[in-house]
Enzyme design. Structure first.
Site, PDB file in Angstrom:
ATOM      1  CE  LYS A 314     -14.223 -39.552  46.482  1.00 45.46           C
ATOM      2  NZ  LYS A 314     -12.790 -39.278  45.375  1.00 45.46           N
ATOM      3  NE  ARG A 349     -10.616 -44.182  50.315  1.00 46.90           N
ATOM      4  CZ  ARG A 349     -10.831 -43.575  50.448  1.00 46.90           C
ATOM      5  NH1 ARG A 349     -11.980 -42.580  50.078  1.00 46.90           N
ATOM      6  NH2 ARG A 349     -10.760 -43.369  52.100  1.00 46.90           N
TER       7      ARG A 349
END
Length: 374
Positions: A314, A349
């Site tokens: 991210k 995740r």
């Protein structure tokens, strides 16, 4: 401000802190366990807010907690007691067909995007259902407990996708994986896609809007009787990143949202043992917000349900790494997964399954070794 002067209308939060590798050698009652995992801690950080203003932050040793909270107004004392009970509550395993996912140690969820435009791996598995399924098989073989299949990008400003196209992307992949008994979640906001994926063999609904985007989503989840993952996003509209108002205290605001969505699911008939939460790292959040969420991650243990952490590749990693592009964020992704495990996340995740599984094996080995010290 002391506990006795905190007003009854304050919002109260509890975060485990003062971690220890083992309770062995400590006085009885000096440490508490986080869920049914391998993390032990010796204190709670109690925070009280009024609006966006923090009016108190006090660290209370576990051994003194029951006596200390008597000083709070009755409503807040009851809430503090309930939050502490939630931190230590058992996280029951998820029964997914022939597979069972246990939460005594952190698990890996693998990302399998069937999209042309996802921020990190868009286009990698488009128009090749068998190739996508093969990638899912490889992820499961590498140690992923759950394969998260998505057919719509939720990156900022991503174009909207008709549900029929989303179904056409994911169902052939779900069917192939289901035929081999692979445990799967479906990453979607749309009720029709949820129905199609579950009918094809998926086991879990993973909704970035926490079942708010589609008016039928809650109904579908209840009827299916399947586990749900409720993620925080600032908007349940078409763009989940839309956040003109910003946050007061981001950890508290996200906590309040997830607490309310858990309550809504319970009221609708979804049992607590079938609910997971995800604080939504990167969704409508600044770098400062994201770092605060990571550092405050243990706060979400007081929700009493398994916590999913999704930090893989991210933006915050690039922001702290000379703007490294998404494919070059492996080191940061593994570091975030390891940190999440340290703070109690029951599942991470990830895109990079083999490396993340290896990191969590190391975490588990260190935790086991700490607990075995006499």
């Amino acid at each position: 401000m002391t506990l006795s002067t905190i007003p009854a209308d304050a919002r109260l939060y509890l975060k485990p802190t003062w971690y220890v590798p083992t309770p062995i050698g400590l006085n009885d009652g000096a440490a508490a366990r986080m869920g049914n995992g391998l993390i032990w801690f010796q204190a709670y950080e109690l925070t009280a807010l009024r609006g966006a203003q923090r009016i108190a932050r006090v660290t209370i040793p576990v051994a003194d907690f029951a006596d200390a909270i008597i000083a709070l107004p009755d409503r807040l004392a009851q809430r503090a007691q309930a939050l502490a009970a939630n931190v230590s509550a058992q996280r029951p395993p998820l029964a997914l067909g022939d597979r069972t996912i246990r939460f005594d140690a952190p698990q890996v969820m693998a990302i399998l995007n069937i999209t042309p435009d996802s921020f990190s791996d868009g286009g990698k598995h488009m128009a090749d259902p068998q190739g996508a399924a093969d990638a899912g098989f490889a992820m499961a073989a590498a140690g992923a407990a759950l394969i998260d299949i998505g057919g719509e990008s939720t990156r900022p400003k991503a174009p909207l996708l008709w549900e029929g196209d989303e179904i056409a992307r994911i169902v052939p992949v779900v069917e192939r994986l289901a035929a081999s008994g692979v445990a799967m979640s479906i990453d979607t906001r749309k009720a029709a896609v949820m129905e199609a994926a579950l009918a094809a063999g998926a086991h879990v609904i993973n909704d970035v809007s926490a079942l708010l985007h589609d008016p039928r989503a809650m109904e579908v989840a209840v009827a299916a009787g399947c586990p749900v993952i409720l993620m925080h996003a600032p908007s349940a509209g078409d763009d989940p990143h839309d956040n003109p108002a910003g946050y007061g205290d981001v950890v508290a605001d996200v906590y309040d949202y997830l607490e309310a969505r858990i309550a809504a699911c319970l009221d609708a008939g979804i049992p607590r043992e079938k609910i997971m939460v995800d604080p939504g790292l990167g969704f409508g959040k600044s770098l400062t917000d994201n770092l605060a969420l990571v550092n405050g991650l243990a706060t979400f243990q007081a929700l009493g349900v398994p916590l999913l952490f999704a930090g893989s590749r991210k933006r915050l990693i690039g922001a702290l790494s000379n703007e490294a592009p998404a494919p070059e964020r492996l080191g940061g992704s593994v570091a975030l997964a390891f940190r999440a495990a340290q703070l109690g996340a029951q599942m991470v995740r990830v895109h990079d399954v083999k490396e993340s599984v290896q990191a969590l094996h190391l975490w588990r080995g260190l935790a086991d070794a700490g607990l075995s010290v006499i």
